[in-house]
Design an enzyme around this catalytic site. Structure first.
Site, PDB file in Angstrom:
ATOM      1  N   HIS A   1       1.266   4.859  -2.390  1.00 62.53           N
ATOM      2  CA  HIS A   1       0.895   5.720  -3.512  1.00 62.53           C
ATOM      3  C   HIS A   1       2.176   6.392  -3.979  1.00 62.53           C
ATOM      4  O   HIS A   1       2.791   7.128  -3.204  1.00 62.53           O
ATOM      5  CB  HIS A   1      -0.113   6.780  -3.066  1.00 62.53           C
ATOM      6  CG  HIS A   1      -1.365   6.184  -2.492  1.00 62.53           C
ATOM      7  ND1 HIS A   1      -2.491   5.967  -3.252  1.00 62.53           N
ATOM      8  CD2 HIS A   1      -1.656   5.736  -1.247  1.00 62.53           C
ATOM      9  CE1 HIS A   1      -3.425   5.418  -2.492  1.00 62.53           C
ATOM     10  NE2 HIS A   1      -2.944   5.259  -1.262  1.00 62.53           N
TER      11      HIS A   1
ATOM     12  N   GLU B   1     -11.323   3.443   5.952  1.00 64.64           N
ATOM     13  CA  GLU B   1     -10.286   4.357   6.463  1.00 64.64           C
ATOM     14  C   GLU B   1     -11.014   5.441   7.266  1.00 64.64           C
ATOM     15  O   GLU B   1     -10.794   5.580   8.465  1.00 64.64           O
ATOM     16  CB  GLU B   1      -9.477   4.948   5.307  1.00 64.64           C
ATOM     17  CG  GLU B   1      -8.360   5.895   5.747  1.00 64.64           C
ATOM     18  CD  GLU B   1      -7.634   6.557   4.562  1.00 64.64           C
ATOM     19  OE1 GLU B   1      -8.189   6.591   3.447  1.00 64.64           O
ATOM     20  OE2 GLU B   1      -6.501   7.069   4.789  1.00 64.64           O
TER      21      GLU B   1
ATOM     22  N   HIS C   1       0.865  -1.194   0.000  1.00 63.91           N
ATOM     23  CA  HIS C   1       0.000   0.000   0.000  1.00 63.91           C
ATOM     24  C   HIS C   1       0.891   1.230   0.000  1.00 63.91           C
ATOM     25  O   HIS C   1       1.296   1.722   1.053  1.00 63.91           O
ATOM     26  CB  HIS C   1      -0.919  -0.036   1.227  1.00 63.91           C
ATOM     27  CG  HIS C   1      -1.943   1.069   1.261  1.00 63.91           C
ATOM     28  ND1 HIS C   1      -3.081   0.999   2.025  1.00 63.91           N
ATOM     29  CD2 HIS C   1      -2.004   2.281   0.644  1.00 63.91           C
ATOM     30  CE1 HIS C   1      -3.784   2.103   1.877  1.00 63.91           C
ATOM     31  NE2 HIS C   1      -3.142   2.909   1.052  1.00 63.91           N
TER      32      HIS C   1
ATOM     33  N   HIS D   1      -9.614   1.098  -1.190  1.00 58.93           N
ATOM     34  CA  HIS D   1      -9.555   1.691   0.139  1.00 58.93           C
ATOM     35  C   HIS D   1     -10.968   1.580   0.726  1.00 58.93           C
ATOM     36  O   HIS D   1     -11.944   1.957   0.058  1.00 58.93           O
ATOM     37  CB  HIS D   1      -9.173   3.165   0.063  1.00 58.93           C
ATOM     38  CG  HIS D   1      -7.717   3.427  -0.233  1.00 58.93           C
ATOM     39  ND1 HIS D   1      -7.060   2.848  -1.273  1.00 58.93           N
ATOM     40  CD2 HIS D   1      -6.817   4.216   0.409  1.00 58.93           C
ATOM     41  CE1 HIS D   1      -5.794   3.274  -1.267  1.00 58.93           C
ATOM     42  NE2 HIS D   1      -5.615   4.110  -0.258  1.00 58.93           N
TER      43      HIS D   1
ATOM     44  N   ASP E   1       1.730   3.918   2.838  1.00 60.30           N
ATOM     45  CA  ASP E   1       0.695   4.770   2.244  1.00 60.30           C
ATOM     46  C   ASP E   1       1.313   5.937   1.459  1.00 60.30           C
ATOM     47  O   ASP E   1       1.504   5.825   0.257  1.00 60.30           O
ATOM     48  CB  ASP E   1      -0.281   5.261   3.322  1.00 60.30           C
ATOM     49  CG  ASP E   1      -1.662   5.607   2.795  1.00 60.30           C
ATOM     50  OD1 ASP E   1      -1.917   5.420   1.599  1.00 60.30           O
ATOM     51  OD2 ASP E   1      -2.515   6.060   3.597  1.00 60.30           O
ATOM     52  N   ASP E   2       1.608   7.039   2.138  1.00 56.80           N
ATOM     53  CA  ASP E   2       2.196   8.231   1.499  1.00 56.80           C
ATOM     54  C   ASP E   2       3.370   8.701   2.361  1.00 56.80           C
ATOM     55  O   ASP E   2       3.260   9.689   3.091  1.00 56.80           O
ATOM     56  CB  ASP E   2       1.136   9.345   1.406  1.00 56.80           C
ATOM     57  CG  ASP E   2      -0.073   8.900   0.615  1.00 56.80           C
ATOM     58  OD1 ASP E   2      -0.001   8.888  -0.625  1.00 56.80           O
ATOM     59  OD2 ASP E   2      -1.081   8.520   1.245  1.00 56.80           O
TER      60      ASP E   2
HETATM   61  N1  LIG Z   1      -4.627   7.286   2.518  1.00 60.32           N
HETATM   62  C1  LIG Z   1      -5.298   7.580   1.412  1.00 60.32           C
HETATM   63  N2  LIG Z   1      -6.625   7.446   1.380  1.00 60.32           N
HETATM   64  C2  LIG Z   1      -7.321   7.748   0.281  1.00 60.32           C
HETATM   65  N3  LIG Z   1      -6.762   8.199  -0.839  1.00 60.32           N
HETATM   66  C3  LIG Z   1      -5.428   8.355  -0.864  1.00 60.32           C
HETATM   67  N4  LIG Z   1      -4.609   8.775  -1.832  1.00 60.32           N
HETATM   68  C4  LIG Z   1      -3.369   8.750  -1.347  1.00 60.32           C
HETATM   69  N5  LIG Z   1      -3.358   8.330  -0.089  1.00 60.32           N
HETATM   70  C5  LIG Z   1      -4.649   8.062   0.246  1.00 60.32           C
HETATM   71 ZN   LIG Z   2      -3.767   4.772   0.558  1.00 58.31          ZN
END
Ligand SMILES: Nc1ncnc2[nH]cnc12
Ligand SMILES: [Zn+2]
Length: 336
Positions: free
Chosen positions: A18, A199, A16, A196, A277-278
């Protein structure tokens, strides 16, 4: 050996991530200069200071704005390779990465530029770092299903480059049911399906992802823990959840890492993996997610090993490749 040192060398997969969320402020500045794109920050420190979020939408607004510096094939290759260098340093052996084509095509960047750049970075990562990877095309759920269909159509010439599709962006108000037809079309094309869910959205969205989208893997899934029947079902189906602790902390999905649901998820038999994630926006790559969570909720070494094995088990690698990677984890655990 400390648990942090053990985690540092532990072979793992990242499921996971991005790729746009791995854009570090330094590279953002470099690309802004290279491409003559104005950004609303005057220093790397100012960029980092802006990364203070109260919820998912706060983050998404800044994340989509940051992506504006990405214009050329070389930009996407540089972005991807920079991620893989950090991943390799964290003993990531395999990564299945999301990208958001609509974030780029809606700015006039051709689909081909994005995909060819990312694939070049992935090929370099395999050749130079020994990290294998797969690419997942993610639909932006705040846009319409027709726009997702147009994206899937644009992807057709590149289909062999993709392992699956995903569903991301603003969750609340954009339930999985909105994308039922485009997910069915993606499945017909032989793609794996991720979404997703849970969340910020309610357990009902998790159920829709299972029953209407027929996903192969769930991203996040935190709010499933509010629903006993759903927990039992996810455990029975051994649905892989790609959980992202530092993301959850930064986006206020949890108040404190000590409150993170991973220990309860493991106790209930859920198939959990840890991911970043990011990472540029949330303060750490995958090892930081393992280490900080382990410290906060007192994960045992055995649990950490299980999480790493789950990461390969939950990947879209072949069964033979999964078995080989899991054997590597076992060998590492036995030797350390
Ligand atoms: N955690 C996240 N939730 C939803 N969309 C995303 N795009 C990038 N990170 C995300
Ligand atoms: Zn994500």
């Amino acid at each position: 050996m400390s648990l942090d040192a053990f985690i540092a060398g532990l072979p793992k997969a990242e499921l996971h991530l991005h790729i746009e969320g791995s854009l570090e402020p330094e590279l953002m500045f470099e690309l802004a200069q290279r491409n003559g794109v104005a950004i609303p920050y005057d220093s790397v420190e100012a960029v980092r200071a802006a990364y203070d979020f109260s919820n998912l939408q706060d983050f998404l607004d800044i994340y989509y704005a940051g992506a504006a510096v990405l214009l050329t094939r070389q930009d996407f290759e540089d972005l991807a390779f920079a991620y893989f260098q950090r991943a390799a340093a964290d003993s990531v052996r395999h990564a299945e990465i999301f990208f958001d084509p609509q974030t780029h095509t809606d700015r006039g960047v051709p689909f081909a530029v994005v995909v060819e750049g990312l694939i070049a970075g992935m090929d370099r990562a395999k050749a130079e770092l020994g990290v294998t990877s797969g690419l997942i095309l993610s639909f932006l759920r705040h846009l319409s299903e027709d726009e997702a269909f147009a994206t899937l159509e644009a992807a057709k010439p590149y289909l062999h480059h993709f392992i699956g599709v995903g569903l991301d962006s603003s969750e609340v108000g954009h339930p999985p049911s909105k994308f039922q037809r485009v997910f069915a079309a993606a499945r017909e094309l032989g793609l794996k399906l991720c979404a997703h869910a849970g969340e910020e959205g309610p357990p009902e969205y998790v159920r829709e992802a299972l029953d209407l989208l027929h996903i192969d893997r769930m991203d996040h899934g935190n709010r499933s823990m509010e629903d006993e029947a759903l927990i039992a079902r996810l455990a029975a189906e051994q649905m892989t959840l790609t959980v992202c602790p530092l993301s959850n902390l930064k986006l206020c999905v949890v108040k404190d890492l000590k409150d993170h649901p991973v220990p309860e998820m493991l106790r209930r038999g859920l198939h959990v993996t840890l991911n970043s994630d990011d990472p540029s926006y949330f303060g750490g790559y995958v090892n930081a997610n393992y280490s900080q969570l382990a410290e906060a909720v007192s994960l045992t070494r055995q649990q950490v090993v299980q999480l790493a094995k789950n990461s390969f088990e939950g990947s879209f690698l072949s069964d033979a490749d999964k078995a080989a990677r899991i054997a590597e984890v076992d060998a590492y655990a036995a030797a350390n």
